[in-house]
Design an enzyme around this catalytic site. Structure first.
Site, short mmCIF file in Angstrom:
data_model
loop_
_atom_site.label_atom_id
_atom_site.label_comp_id
_atom_site.label_asym_id
_atom_site.label_seq_id
_atom_site.Cartn_x
_atom_site.Cartn_y
_atom_site.Cartn_z
N GLU A 7 0.82 -1.22 0.00
CA GLU A 7 0.00 0.00 0.00
C GLU A 7 0.85 1.26 0.00
OE1 GLU A 7 -3.31 2.09 2.90
OE2 GLU A 7 -3.39 -0.06 2.52
N LYS A 8 2.02 1.18 0.63
CA LYS A 8 2.89 2.35 0.72
C LYS A 8 4.34 1.89 0.81
CE LYS A 8 1.30 2.60 5.53
NZ LYS A 8 0.07 1.81 5.34
N ASP A 102 -3.42 -2.62 3.13
CA ASP A 102 -3.79 -2.73 4.54
C ASP A 102 -4.99 -3.66 4.69
OD1 ASP A 102 -1.81 -1.22 5.64
OD2 ASP A 102 -3.00 0.61 5.89
N ASP A 104 -8.01 -3.80 5.48
CA ASP A 104 -9.30 -3.16 5.71
C ASP A 104 -9.97 -2.89 4.37
OD1 ASP A 104 -8.06 -0.88 4.64
OD2 ASP A 104 -7.70 0.02 6.59
N TYR A 323 -1.48 -3.27 13.81
CA TYR A 323 -2.18 -2.40 12.86
C TYR A 323 -3.11 -1.41 13.55
CZ TYR A 323 -5.14 -1.08 8.92
OH TYR A 323 -5.84 -0.37 7.97
N ARG A 325 -5.47 0.95 12.41
CA ARG A 325 -6.82 1.33 11.95
C ARG A 325 -7.83 0.20 12.16
NH1 ARG A 325 -3.24 3.26 8.26
NH2 ARG A 325 -3.15 5.53 8.01
#
Length: 850
Positions: A7-8, A102, A104, A323, A325
């Site tokens: 993701e990043k 991530d 989610d 994690y 979030r």
């Protein structure tokens, strides 16, 4: 070749470290012995703007609304072109792809949308990273899953993104244009699916405070002597006594003084008519989700939600916590194997409270937090197996790490055990009550008591202060029902009702999570108790932060109370209840979570959003705002006359066009109202007449396809949409259909009321309520997969009353047990969730209570 798409960049680097072979760095990717690792910057694809679907949408016009894309378009975000090209090239060379977004809803979408955009047909696996330490990454990489299993999660994220676009782009235009028709030139009213009802919570609370009228009320506390000691009890007035208000408070001081005098007279003997002493046990609080961490950190340290999210992200990237979030407060059983290592690390945090607390923890104890059936893609936020001395961390990180570690340690302490005592005394035919609480075993509360709280810089919350005020902790003497007591003295205590407390960022975030408390519809209030609030774990902080940055809200004082700015009142007052009350938004959030579990379809969800958008766009046409400016239209009184230029010169027209088609001549730079009034006195000849006069002066406006449905109404002296509706909804619908189908458009309107917004207007609209911006190192925003323990609203709607054979919850004895589908199969949960979190295994369609 296996390709990992993270993701990043930071996540990509951590994955590469845990793969075999040397790591070779390249521009935009890393090469290892087990494959190539590349990354995105959050969303590197953005949704198209309205004018990118059709150039005519660059100008804001009411007749174009709602804008409904037939095929949704994505474009590469500005600044992401280079990395997108890298990812595209690597996908073309790959044999297998590993989705490393991530764990989610939004993390699922931002990688999937790139794969879909490029038409990928190669096999895709999914890695779920709840922590970035080496052990967690290697374990996750050894248990890859088929990415197709997460298709419903992607659909839920797509539904959220497209619903936000429909609401934001259409309603922002509709209500901005409505405001400008009322003379509010250059004003932009940004409307958001979640931001608007959140802002409305603060506006309504402020108005409650403004209109609050304090009321004095009186209580009487009496001291009674018993053979085993004295105690204090409070008088409970009967509801038939004079001087009570609607909430049973005594507001008449004379009555209070008379009752005190009566109590002081002989005889002074009373009787204990009620005495109960019960052993109570209180389980440890669950570990943290992001929201619960943000709320507690806000109360304890005054941290704003966005700061908590940013700090939790830093701890995660330092591999110290899992994690951040997460919307889950439970832990998977497979994580229990790491308990001894984590506790050993915390015991070595020398010089800290954590070391002492960890020494008293029992690693063999399993609290209610260990429950696989409550786990979705991620679990509660806890420390990792990486050792750290919290004293070496910056203050904010240290405080947050301590809260997270304490929440984890509490799971290995015994229950808090105490005796709850309640006494009722009847004296002079009046009831007095007292309650007490005697501690048997502090259990997990040893970490939360005064000394520990003071060390952590914490204060008591309001609920705790109220409980302590109501209880005489440990001072009630032993007694039994029927014992005699003697009244010795009494006193009147004067109090005053307090207005509602202003929201702080932390309490507003809690309000967004517990949104059922603020819904307007009483039936919906009952049904929405089990939903997840509005917004998501990651977006709530960003939403509040944006409202502050855009100057809709202003933090005030040490506690940062949120006070609405004038622009907030204007926006909320302009919008209908459907957008300012959270009822609809909460229901949508519930359906989004249902969609992520495979219930319902994206098409069904968007069809409902489109219908809602159309309804509110129509309401904007009849919006009543205070008209601002000179030359208020003498006919509709909803717009102002504005100077316009036709083929044959200057004339004036109503800003409420096309709802009002009044025109008049220009006279020395001002509208010739005398002429307009003369025509009005002679009777309006319909909307066509007004514009026909303008056409005679050279105005090029064509005949309106709305005219046939409305002309008769104006001739009858009624005018407007209401009269057209009285002619028959069929005629109005036919006229609207003709308007939409016609290739003719009204003449270009050069007034401020319908001119395109300035660059500043666009910037504010896009920054506040537009599409998500590319990831820039802070909280990305947007959703998380739901807890499987909460039932979807669609199911709850059919459970207003329990079935005749419903099983009463043996834990709380208030709710009834219902069968819920979780990730690992069916289980039974209490309908009183989240107040009661009891769960039971499923045994052939029945709860296993034994």
């Amino acid at each position: 070749m296996r390709l990992y798409i993270a993701e990043k960049p930071s996540m990509g680097r951590e994955i590469a470290k845990c793969l075999k072979g040397p790591v070779a760095r390249h521009d935009g990717y890393l090469v290892t012995g087990e494959g190539i690792v590349t990354w995105l910057f959050g969303h590197i694809l953005r949704q198209a703007e309205p004018q990118e679907y059709d150039a005519r949408y660059k100008r804001w016009r009411a007749e174009d609304l709602p804008i409904l894309p037939q095929a949704w378009k994505l474009y590469v975000a500005k600044g992401s072109e280079k990395q997108f090209a890298v990812v595209k090239n690597l996908i073309a060379k790959a044999d297998e792809i590993v989705h490393a977004g991530d764990p989610d809803r939004e993390g699922q979408l931002l990688v999937d949308e790139v794969l879909d955009y490029l038409g990928n047909e190669k096999p895709v696996k999914r890695i779920l990273l709840n922590a970035l330490d080496e052990k967690s990454i290697k374990s996750a990489n050894a248990h890859l899953r088929d990415n197709a299993a997460f298709y419903p999660l992607k659909q839920s994220a797509l539904a959220r993104a497209r619903a936000d676009w429909l609401i934001g782009m259409n309603l922002s235009r509709a209500y901005t244009l409505a405001a400008r028709r009322a003379g509010h030139a250059r004003l932009v009213l940004p409307v958001g699916r979640v931001k608007t009802p959140t802002l409305a919570l603060v506006v309504r609370r402020e108005r409650e405070i403004e209109h609050f009228k304090p009321v004095d009320y009186y209580t009487i506390k009496a001291t009674f002597a018993h053979a085993n000691g004295s105690f204090i009890a409070q008088w409970k007035p009967r509801d038939t006594i004079a001087g009570l208000d609607s909430e049973n408070r005594l507001i008449d001081k004379a009555v209070a003084e008379q009752m005190l005098h009566t109590f002081s007279e002989a005889p002074r003997e009373g009787t204990v008519t009620g005495y109960t002493r019960a052993k109570k046990q209180e389980s440890a609080p669950l570990p943290f989700s992001l929201s619960s961490l943000q709320v507690l950190a806000g109360k304890r340290f005054g941290y704003e939600p966005q700061l908590v999210l940013d700090t939790a992200q830093k701890l995660y990237e330092k591999k110290l916590t899992t994690y951040p979030r997460s919307d889950c407060e439970y832990l998977p059983l497979n994580q229990f194997g790491e308990v001894k290592t984590i506790l050993a690390n915390l015991r070595q945090a020398e010089g800290t409270e954590l070391a002492a607390w960890a020494a008293g923890a029992d690693p063999a104890r399993k609290s209610r937090a260990w429950n696989d059936k409550k786990i979705s893609a991620h679990h509660a936020i806890i420390p990792t197996t990486v050792r750290v001395n919290p004293e070496t961390l910056p203050a904010t990180e240290r405080n947050l790490y301590t809260l997270i570690a304490r929440g984890y340690l509490a799971q290995f302490y015994p229950n808090h055990v105490y005796d709850q005592t309640k006494v009722e005394v009847t004296y002079k035919d009046e009831l007095f009550t007292a309650s007490g609480r005697t501690e048997r075993d502090p259990g997990w509360k040893v970490m939360y008591q005064a000394k520990a709280r003071q060390a952590a810089g914490e204060e008591k919350d309001e609920a705790e202060e109220k409980r302590e005020a109501d209880e005489t902790d440990g001072t009630l003497p032993a007694m039994k029902k029927g014992d005699g007591v003697t009244y010795t003295q009494g006193e009147i205590k004067q109090s005053v009702t307090k207005p509602p407390t202003r929201f702080t960022p932390a309490t507003l975030l809690a309000g967004m999570k517990e949104i059922h408390k603020y819904v307007k519809n009483p039936e919906a209030k009952k049904q929405l108790k089990d939903v997840y609030g509005i917004g998501t774990e990651a977006t709530r902080a960003t939403i509040i932060d944006d409202l502050i940055k855009r100057r809709f809200l202003r933090p005030h004082g040490k506690k940062k109370y949120l006070i609405p700015e004038p622009s907030a009142y204007l926006l909320i007052d302009a919008l209908p209840d459907e957008m300012t009350y959270p009822d609809s938004t909460a229901i949508w959030e519930d359906r989004l979570h249902s969609l992520s579990e495979g219930e319902g379809t994206l098409e069904e969800f968007l069809a409902a959003q489109i219908a809602f958008t159309k309804k509110l766009c129509e309401k904007a046409l009849d919006l009543k705002l205070e008209v601002k400016g000179e030359n208020v239209c003498p006919r509709c009184h909803k717009g102002v006359l504005q100077q316009r230029k036709g083929k044959n010169g200057i004339f004036w027209g109503c800003s409420n066009y096309p709802r009002c088609r009044l025109t008049c001549s220009d006279k020395d730079g001002k509208p010739d109202l005398a002429e307009a009034k003369a025509r009005a006195a002679g009777g309006w000849q319909g909307a066509a007449s007004g514009w026909q006069s303008g056409a005679e002066r050279g105005d090029a406006a064509p005949a309106s396809p709305w005219r046939s449905a409305r002309a008769a109404a104006y001739q009858a002296g009624q005018g407007g949409a209401a009269a057209a509706q009285r002619q028959g909804s069929g005629a109005a619908a036919q006229a609207r259909g003709a308007a939409n189908a016609s290739s003719q458009q009204p003449a270009a309107d050069t007034s401020a009321a319908s001119a395109a917004p300035t660059a500043a207007d666009w910037a504010e609209l896009n920054d506040l309520f537009g599409p998500p911006v590319p990831f820039a190192g802070k909280g990305r925003g947007y959703g998380d997969k739901p807890k499987y323990s909460a039932s979807p609203l669609e199911k709850m709607a059919q459970e207003k009353t329990p079935a005749p054979d419903a099983v009463l919850c043996p834990h709380c004895r208030e709710g009834h047990l219902r069968r819920v589908r979780g990730k690992n199969g069916y289980f039974w949960g209490c309908s009183n969730y989240p107040r009661c979190t009891a769960t039971f295994d499923d045994n052939h369609g029945k709860p296993a209570l034994g």
